[in-house]
Design a protein around this motif. Structure first.
Motif, PDB file in Angstrom:
ATOM      1  N   ASP A  16       0.846  -1.189   0.000  1.00 41.09           N
ATOM      2  CA  ASP A  16       0.000   0.000   0.000  1.00 41.09           C
ATOM      3  C   ASP A  16       0.885   1.244   0.000  1.00 41.09           C
ATOM      4  O   ASP A  16       2.119   1.149   0.024  1.00 41.09           O
ATOM      5  CB  ASP A  16      -0.997  -0.017   1.163  1.00 41.09           C
ATOM      6  N   THR A  17       0.279   2.386  -0.039  1.00 38.87           N
ATOM      7  CA  THR A  17       1.049   3.619  -0.165  1.00 38.87           C
ATOM      8  C   THR A  17       1.890   3.914   1.071  1.00 38.87           C
ATOM      9  O   THR A  17       2.807   4.739   1.018  1.00 38.87           O
ATOM     10  CB  THR A  17       0.114   4.813  -0.442  1.00 38.87           C
ATOM     11  N   ASP A  18       1.605   3.228   2.180  1.00 37.75           N
ATOM     12  CA  ASP A  18       2.412   3.381   3.396  1.00 37.75           C
ATOM     13  C   ASP A  18       3.523   2.340   3.482  1.00 37.75           C
ATOM     14  O   ASP A  18       4.245   2.275   4.472  1.00 37.75           O
ATOM     15  CB  ASP A  18       1.525   3.272   4.638  1.00 37.75           C
ATOM     16  N   GLY A  19       3.642   1.493   2.433  1.00 37.19           N
ATOM     17  CA  GLY A  19       4.716   0.516   2.401  1.00 37.19           C
ATOM     18  C   GLY A  19       4.403  -0.811   3.047  1.00 37.19           C
ATOM     19  O   GLY A  19       5.278  -1.678   3.147  1.00 37.19           O
ATOM     20  N   ARG A  20       3.165  -1.003   3.494  1.00 39.92           N
ATOM     21  CA  ARG A  20       2.792  -2.291   4.090  1.00 39.92           C
ATOM     22  C   ARG A  20       2.381  -3.277   3.011  1.00 39.92           C
ATOM     23  O   ARG A  20       1.818  -2.888   1.981  1.00 39.92           O
ATOM     24  CB  ARG A  20       1.644  -2.100   5.075  1.00 39.92           C
ATOM     25  N   VAL A  21       2.657  -4.565   3.231  1.00 37.33           N
ATOM     26  CA  VAL A  21       2.213  -5.590   2.288  1.00 37.33           C
ATOM     27  C   VAL A  21       0.694  -5.589   2.222  1.00 37.33           C
ATOM     28  O   VAL A  21       0.012  -5.604   3.255  1.00 37.33           O
ATOM     29  CB  VAL A  21       2.728  -6.982   2.705  1.00 37.33           C
ATOM     30  N   ASP A  22       0.157  -5.553   1.015  1.00 43.18           N
ATOM     31  CA  ASP A  22      -1.290  -5.556   0.797  1.00 43.18           C
ATOM     32  C   ASP A  22      -1.762  -7.017   0.719  1.00 43.18           C
ATOM     33  O   ASP A  22      -1.703  -7.636  -0.340  1.00 43.18           O
ATOM     34  CB  ASP A  22      -1.601  -4.802  -0.499  1.00 43.18           C
ATOM     35  N   ILE A  23      -2.193  -7.537   1.850  1.00 42.15           N
ATOM     36  CA  ILE A  23      -2.554  -8.953   1.933  1.00 42.15           C
ATOM     37  C   ILE A  23      -3.729  -9.285   1.010  1.00 42.15           C
ATOM     38  O   ILE A  23      -3.694 -10.266   0.258  1.00 42.15           O
ATOM     39  CB  ILE A  23      -2.884  -9.337   3.385  1.00 42.15           C
ATOM     40  N   PHE A  51      13.895  -9.003  -1.957  1.00 45.70           N
ATOM     41  CA  PHE A  51      14.979  -8.343  -1.226  1.00 45.70           C
ATOM     42  C   PHE A  51      14.488  -7.160  -0.393  1.00 45.70           C
ATOM     43  O   PHE A  51      15.262  -6.533   0.318  1.00 45.70           O
ATOM     44  CB  PHE A  51      16.047  -7.862  -2.215  1.00 45.70           C
ATOM     45  N   LEU A  52      13.183  -6.854  -0.474  1.00 46.45           N
ATOM     46  CA  LEU A  52      12.589  -5.784   0.325  1.00 46.45           C
ATOM     47  C   LEU A  52      11.658  -6.318   1.407  1.00 46.45           C
ATOM     48  O   LEU A  52      10.951  -5.556   2.059  1.00 46.45           O
ATOM     49  CB  LEU A  52      11.803  -4.822  -0.586  1.00 46.45           C
ATOM     50  N   ALA A 271       2.936   0.942  -5.542  1.00 49.34           N
ATOM     51  CA  ALA A 271       4.061   1.440  -4.753  1.00 49.34           C
ATOM     52  C   ALA A 271       5.121   0.359  -4.562  1.00 49.34           C
ATOM     53  O   ALA A 271       4.827  -0.838  -4.482  1.00 49.34           O
ATOM     54  CB  ALA A 271       3.569   1.917  -3.387  1.00 49.34           C
ATOM     55  N   CYS A 272       6.377   0.809  -4.511  1.00 50.65           N
ATOM     56  CA  CYS A 272       7.497  -0.039  -4.131  1.00 50.65           C
ATOM     57  C   CYS A 272       8.105   0.534  -2.856  1.00 50.65           C
ATOM     58  O   CYS A 272       7.843   1.669  -2.484  1.00 50.65           O
ATOM     59  CB  CYS A 272       8.544  -0.085  -5.240  1.00 50.65           C
ATOM     60  N   ARG A 273       8.901  -0.244  -2.188  1.00 54.62           N
ATOM     61  CA  ARG A 273       9.530   0.215  -0.959  1.00 54.62           C
ATOM     62  C   ARG A 273      10.845   0.937  -1.245  1.00 54.62           C
ATOM     63  O   ARG A 273      11.591   0.547  -2.138  1.00 54.62           O
ATOM     64  CB  ARG A 273       9.792  -0.970  -0.027  1.00 54.62           C
ATOM     65  N   HIS A 274      11.106   1.965  -0.463  1.00 54.89           N
ATOM     66  CA  HIS A 274      12.384   2.659  -0.543  1.00 54.89           C
ATOM     67  C   HIS A 274      13.512   1.658  -0.280  1.00 54.89           C
ATOM     68  O   HIS A 274      13.373   0.792   0.592  1.00 54.89           O
ATOM     69  CB  HIS A 274      12.408   3.777   0.510  1.00 54.89           C
ATOM     70  N   PRO A 275      14.622   1.705  -1.034  1.00 53.14           N
ATOM     71  CA  PRO A 275      15.053   2.797  -1.901  1.00 53.14           C
ATOM     72  C   PRO A 275      14.649   2.679  -3.368  1.00 53.14           C
ATOM     73  O   PRO A 275      15.172   3.414  -4.198  1.00 53.14           O
ATOM     74  CB  PRO A 275      16.577   2.723  -1.767  1.00 53.14           C
TER      75      PRO A 275
END
Length: 303
Positions: A16-23, A51-52, A271-275
């Motif tokens: 999701d846009t907060d970086g949590r896995v969207d179950i 790797f994230l 969305a992807c996770r930083h970086p």
């Protein structure tokens, strides 16, 4: 055991846009891939952004995916790790939860810690003792060279080493040599790298392909036509999808499938996770445009 042929796309991991896995989104991703006509599905691979992910998230996604797919298609679980005991533990979990196979790269960590040929053989042998088929992923990311004689030795001496995903430079030449030297021990030579070299790899003897989850229904006919001996029709079918495949492979990587799935209402966010950076808007727009010309299921699945 499944027939190791056809198209085995890699499932993207939605956040999701907060970086949590969207179950919930993960379940929709898997359903969409099955509806696209995937022969089987691979999870937790590099195109899944493995790797994230934390170890806890990997466990959750492994359980969720195998329970949600529920045998509709076979599932391959990626288990790569530099530490052999961890790779073995991941293989046991995948086996116990009903995976059809596991996929793993040679042991590596960063740019300088790489397994020797003997260490690589020993790690695959240890995982093989778990008793689940293994796909060897020969990918540039590991930085570990897997020469054909080593792969043939693994196929002949480790019973569970059955599948070979070859996506190194000049993959077709390596596939051809692997099949020639390994003979019947090379049970399932497969193409990878988003099908950018698919036609050459099929000509070299590949029996399947592990693509992204973007346009599975559009690439699958290439394999079906080739398997039926209809080379001209397969070549035409490949030419049709090649502009998108090239754009995905050279410009987008794993971000393309999520962009298409968001566009098609499969997931709520790409969305992807930083970086990892988001796709440039123009690059993303071109991916959508090139895919839309093919009218793939992914762009209308959730609408």
């Amino acid at each position: 055991m499944p027939a190791w042929e056809g198209i085995w796309p890699v499932a993207p991991t939605p956040f999701d846009t907060d970086g949590r896995v969207d179950i919930a989104g993960m379940g929709r991703v898997l359903d969409c891939m099955i509806d696209q006509g995937a022969t089987g599905i691979c999870i937790l691979a590099n195109f899944s952004e493995q790797f994230l992910l934390s170890d806890e998230e990997r466990l959750t996604l492994t359980r969720l995916s195998l329970e949600h797919v529920a045998g509709r298609v076979p599932v391959i679980v990626t288990i790569s790790h530099f530490a052999t005991p961890i790779a073995v533990a991941r293989a046991r979990l995948a086996r116990d939860l009903g995976a059809a196979a596991v996929m793993m790269m040679a042991p590596y960590h960063g740019a300088t810690m790489r397994g020797t040929p003997q260490q690589t053989f020993e790690q695959f042998a240890a995982v093989g003792a778990v008793g689940i088929p293994i796909m060897v992923q020969d990918a540039p990311m590991s930085g570990v060279e897997l020469p054909v004689p080593l792969l043939v030795r693994m196929a002949r001496e480790i019973e569970m080493v059955k599948l070979f995903k070859i996506e190194c430079p000049q993959a077709a030449a390596k596939l051809r040599a692997l099949i020639a030297e390994g003979g019947e021990a090379i049970e399932a030579p497969m193409d990878g790298e988003e099908a950018i070299t698919l036609l050459a790899d099929l000509d070299a003897g590949a029996t399947g392909s592990m693509t992204s989850a973007s346009i599975v229904d559009q690439i699958r006919p290439v394999l079906s036509l080739w398997a039926a001996g209809e080379r001209d029709a397969a070549t035409d079918a490949y030419a049709r999808v090649l502009p998108f495949v090239n754009h995905e492979n050279r410009q987008c990587g794993f971000r393309a499938a999520k962009a298409l799935m968001m566009e098609g209402g499969v997931i709520a966010s790409d969305a992807c996770r930083h970086p990892v950076l988001p796709l440039h808007p123009a690059t993303r727009a071109m991916a959508i445009d090139l895919a839309r010309r093919l009218d793939p299921i992914v762009l209308r699945w959730g609408k």
